[in-house]
Design a protein around this motif. Sequence first.
Motif, mmCIF file in Angstrom:
data_model
loop_
_atom_site.group_PDB
_atom_site.id
_atom_site.type_symbol
_atom_site.label_atom_id
_atom_site.label_comp_id
_atom_site.label_asym_id
_atom_site.label_seq_id
_atom_site.Cartn_x
_atom_site.Cartn_y
_atom_site.Cartn_z
ATOM 1 N N ARG A 163 49.066 19.858 83.851
ATOM 2 C CA ARG A 163 50.161 19.831 82.895
ATOM 3 C C ARG A 163 50.682 21.239 82.645
ATOM 4 N NH1 ARG A 163 46.992 15.793 79.177
ATOM 5 N NH2 ARG A 163 47.829 13.807 79.886
ATOM 6 N N VAL A 164 51.944 21.308 82.258
ATOM 7 C CA VAL A 164 52.539 22.581 81.892
ATOM 8 C C VAL A 164 51.783 23.152 80.690
ATOM 9 C CG1 VAL A 164 54.628 23.677 81.002
ATOM 10 C CG2 VAL A 164 54.800 21.924 82.780
ATOM 11 N N THR A 165 51.483 24.429 80.757
ATOM 12 C CA THR A 165 50.753 25.082 79.679
ATOM 13 C C THR A 165 51.716 25.550 78.596
ATOM 14 O OG1 THR A 165 49.047 25.839 81.217
ATOM 15 C CG2 THR A 165 49.187 26.961 79.091
ATOM 16 N N LEU A 166 51.423 25.179 77.358
ATOM 17 C CA LEU A 166 52.214 25.611 76.217
ATOM 18 C C LEU A 166 51.358 26.493 75.312
ATOM 19 C CD1 LEU A 166 54.024 22.267 75.262
ATOM 20 C CD2 LEU A 166 55.003 24.223 76.472
ATOM 21 N N PRO A 167 51.995 27.367 74.525
ATOM 22 C CA PRO A 167 51.217 28.156 73.567
ATOM 23 C C PRO A 167 50.516 27.245 72.571
ATOM 24 C CG PRO A 167 53.459 29.014 73.779
ATOM 25 C CD PRO A 167 53.432 27.699 74.498
ATOM 26 N N GLN A 168 49.502 27.764 71.929
ATOM 27 C CA GLN A 168 48.806 26.999 70.902
ATOM 28 C C GLN A 168 48.766 27.812 69.622
ATOM 29 O OE1 GLN A 168 45.071 25.185 72.034
ATOM 30 N NE2 GLN A 168 44.388 25.062 69.903
ATOM 31 N N PRO A 169 49.423 27.320 68.569
ATOM 32 C CA PRO A 169 50.268 26.125 68.504
ATOM 33 C C PRO A 169 51.637 26.405 69.120
ATOM 34 C CG PRO A 169 50.323 27.274 66.424
ATOM 35 C CD PRO A 169 49.355 28.043 67.272
ATOM 36 N N PHE A 170 52.489 25.374 69.196
ATOM 37 C CA PHE A 170 53.816 25.576 69.786
ATOM 38 C C PHE A 170 54.891 24.955 68.894
ATOM 39 C CE2 PHE A 170 52.285 21.529 71.403
ATOM 40 C CZ PHE A 170 53.389 20.698 71.337
ATOM 41 N N SER A 171 56.090 25.508 69.008
ATOM 42 C CA SER A 171 57.231 24.984 68.266
ATOM 43 C C SER A 171 58.276 24.470 69.247
ATOM 44 C CB SER A 171 57.845 26.055 67.369
ATOM 45 O OG SER A 171 58.339 27.133 68.153
ATOM 46 N N MET A 172 59.044 23.498 68.786
ATOM 47 C CA MET A 172 60.012 22.811 69.644
ATOM 48 C C MET A 172 61.261 22.512 68.827
ATOM 49 S SD MET A 172 59.251 19.241 71.630
ATOM 50 C CE MET A 172 60.429 18.421 72.696
ATOM 51 N N LEU A 228 54.549 17.145 66.141
ATOM 52 C CA LEU A 228 54.951 16.330 65.000
ATOM 53 C C LEU A 228 56.397 16.673 64.672
ATOM 54 C CD1 LEU A 228 54.035 14.298 62.846
ATOM 55 C CD2 LEU A 228 53.412 16.244 61.409
ATOM 56 N N GLY A 229 57.278 15.680 64.744
ATOM 57 C CA GLY A 229 58.696 15.914 64.588
ATOM 58 C C GLY A 229 59.180 15.826 63.151
ATOM 59 N N LEU A 230 60.080 16.747 62.777
ATOM 60 C CA LEU A 230 60.721 16.767 61.476
ATOM 61 C C LEU A 230 62.228 16.665 61.670
ATOM 62 C CD1 LEU A 230 58.813 19.830 59.927
ATOM 63 C CD2 LEU A 230 58.212 17.405 59.690
ATOM 64 N N ILE A 231 62.925 16.103 60.685
ATOM 65 C CA ILE A 231 64.366 15.957 60.752
ATOM 66 C C ILE A 231 65.017 16.733 59.616
ATOM 67 C CG2 ILE A 231 64.455 13.868 59.337
ATOM 68 C CD1 ILE A 231 66.651 12.812 61.180
ATOM 69 N N ALA A 240 52.584 23.429 59.110
ATOM 70 C CA ALA A 240 52.369 24.211 60.331
ATOM 71 C C ALA A 240 51.018 24.921 60.286
ATOM 72 C CB ALA A 240 53.509 25.212 60.509
ATOM 73 N N ALA A 241 50.645 25.420 59.111
ATOM 74 C CA ALA A 241 49.358 26.112 58.976
ATOM 75 C C ALA A 241 48.197 25.150 59.206
ATOM 76 C CB ALA A 241 49.259 26.752 57.592
ATOM 77 N N ARG A 242 48.348 23.897 58.779
ATOM 78 C CA ARG A 242 47.290 22.911 59.004
ATOM 79 C C ARG A 242 47.178 22.531 60.474
ATOM 80 N NH1 ARG A 242 49.488 20.794 54.251
ATOM 81 N NH2 ARG A 242 50.585 19.108 55.324
ATOM 82 N N LEU A 243 48.313 22.505 61.171
ATOM 83 C CA LEU A 243 48.303 22.087 62.571
ATOM 84 C C LEU A 243 47.905 23.206 63.535
ATOM 85 C CD1 LEU A 243 51.525 19.870 62.790
ATOM 86 C CD2 LEU A 243 49.151 19.095 62.877
ATOM 87 N N LYS A 244 48.033 24.434 63.103
ATOM 88 C CA LYS A 244 47.886 25.546 64.055
ATOM 89 C C LYS A 244 46.487 25.647 64.654
ATOM 90 C CE LYS A 244 46.730 29.434 61.019
ATOM 91 N NZ LYS A 244 47.148 30.781 60.587
ATOM 92 N N GLY A 274 51.683 20.955 67.868
ATOM 93 C CA GLY A 274 52.920 21.678 67.615
ATOM 94 C C GLY A 274 53.787 20.951 66.611
ATOM 95 N N VAL A 275 54.931 21.571 66.297
ATOM 96 C CA VAL A 275 55.920 21.002 65.389
ATOM 97 C C VAL A 275 57.272 21.028 66.067
ATOM 98 C CG1 VAL A 275 57.054 21.179 63.143
ATOM 99 C CG2 VAL A 275 54.625 21.757 63.349
ATOM 100 N N MET A 276 57.991 19.914 65.962
ATOM 101 C CA MET A 276 59.354 19.807 66.495
ATOM 102 C C MET A 276 60.342 19.676 65.345
ATOM 103 S SD MET A 276 61.876 17.255 66.894
ATOM 104 C CE MET A 276 61.259 15.633 67.316
ATOM 105 N N VAL A 277 61.524 20.273 65.497
ATOM 106 C CA VAL A 277 62.586 20.136 64.508
ATOM 107 C C VAL A 277 63.819 19.551 65.178
ATOM 108 C CG1 VAL A 277 64.201 21.363 62.993
ATOM 109 C CG2 VAL A 277 61.771 21.995 63.015
ATOM 110 N N TYR A 278 64.346 18.490 64.562
ATOM 111 C CA TYR A 278 65.608 17.892 65.011
ATOM 112 C C TYR A 278 66.595 17.968 63.851
ATOM 113 C CZ TYR A 278 69.053 14.801 67.002
ATOM 114 O OH TYR A 278 70.224 14.301 67.512
#
Length: 339
Positions: A25-34, A264-267, A287-291, A297-301
Amino acid sequence: MQAMRALLLTTIGLLATQAASGAERVTLPQPFSMAYYESWDEIPVALGSATRLAMTPDHIDVQVLGFVKPDLVYRGGLDLTETGLQAPVPGPVLADAIRALKGRAPAMKVLLAVGGSGYVDGWHRYDPGALARLVTDLGLDGVDLDYEPAKPDCQTAEARKGSTVVCRTDLTWSRLIADTRAVLPRPMMLSIPAWSTGAYGTGAFQTEPPGGPYTGSMLWLSRDREAAAAVDLVTIMAYAAGPSYDPERAFAAYRAIWDGPLALGLIVPPDPTGQPVPGIDAIRDLAARLKDQEQAGVMVYGMLGTPPSGPSAATPSGGMMLRAVCEGFGRDGCDAVLP
């Protein structure tokens, strides 16, 4: 002839999926933002470097351009006319913007989203070849396969007298992933957005609220090993599910069936169903809990979104949300803002 062609495409797709499954799989930073970039809100400019896309803050790890149609028509030459992409700039300018962005932030993954809530039809005419040509010509890193069926037609575990939920769309997901990997093998990236309640309906999450027709619609991730292994990233659309929905509980449900990168996506507020949208402090804390969680990661739409009442700490814009995520992760460079 049609039946033979369909069989051939399916066979090729399955072989490609197996090949993709064997690659890492593609390697992403830990944690990652999207973030999702709303192409229709771009500034109509003549230079790619002057676009809002090119100015994406480099603390964002995965940027997703939305959206093209599943049945897009693309013959080449960066002609976006029949692709469904609504950016108010010509294709060459968009390609220049992507080059400028990746020149400044080379580690950022930039994907092209296909489908979404605006293009729920057309999947029976899905053209992965045209999609692959466009991805290549734009200089992108892969695809966000945003299949959002109008009716997943799921049968609950209780109705089936079984232990899990099975949906009509399970096989569709398998086919779409195989067909996509046939033309975009790794190292091209493949992400999939997942429905808010898609991991509910079995085990400890069998009766998790709020219920609904999409409950269990993503449980195929735990059963279809070939399709799941071909996916690099799962993003939970953890919004528009109503007041009783708990996004972090949904994250736990998805983690129980998927061991890869999970966002985890946020709107941007307001949520259309009355589900509470976290303010800046709550996003930073989330974000601090997930890191410290593995591959989280966290996604923003969406990245360019602004609440109708105006941005504030209680009702943040997309840019403010992404900054809060960056701060919660404890990163540097969070002050970078969108133009």
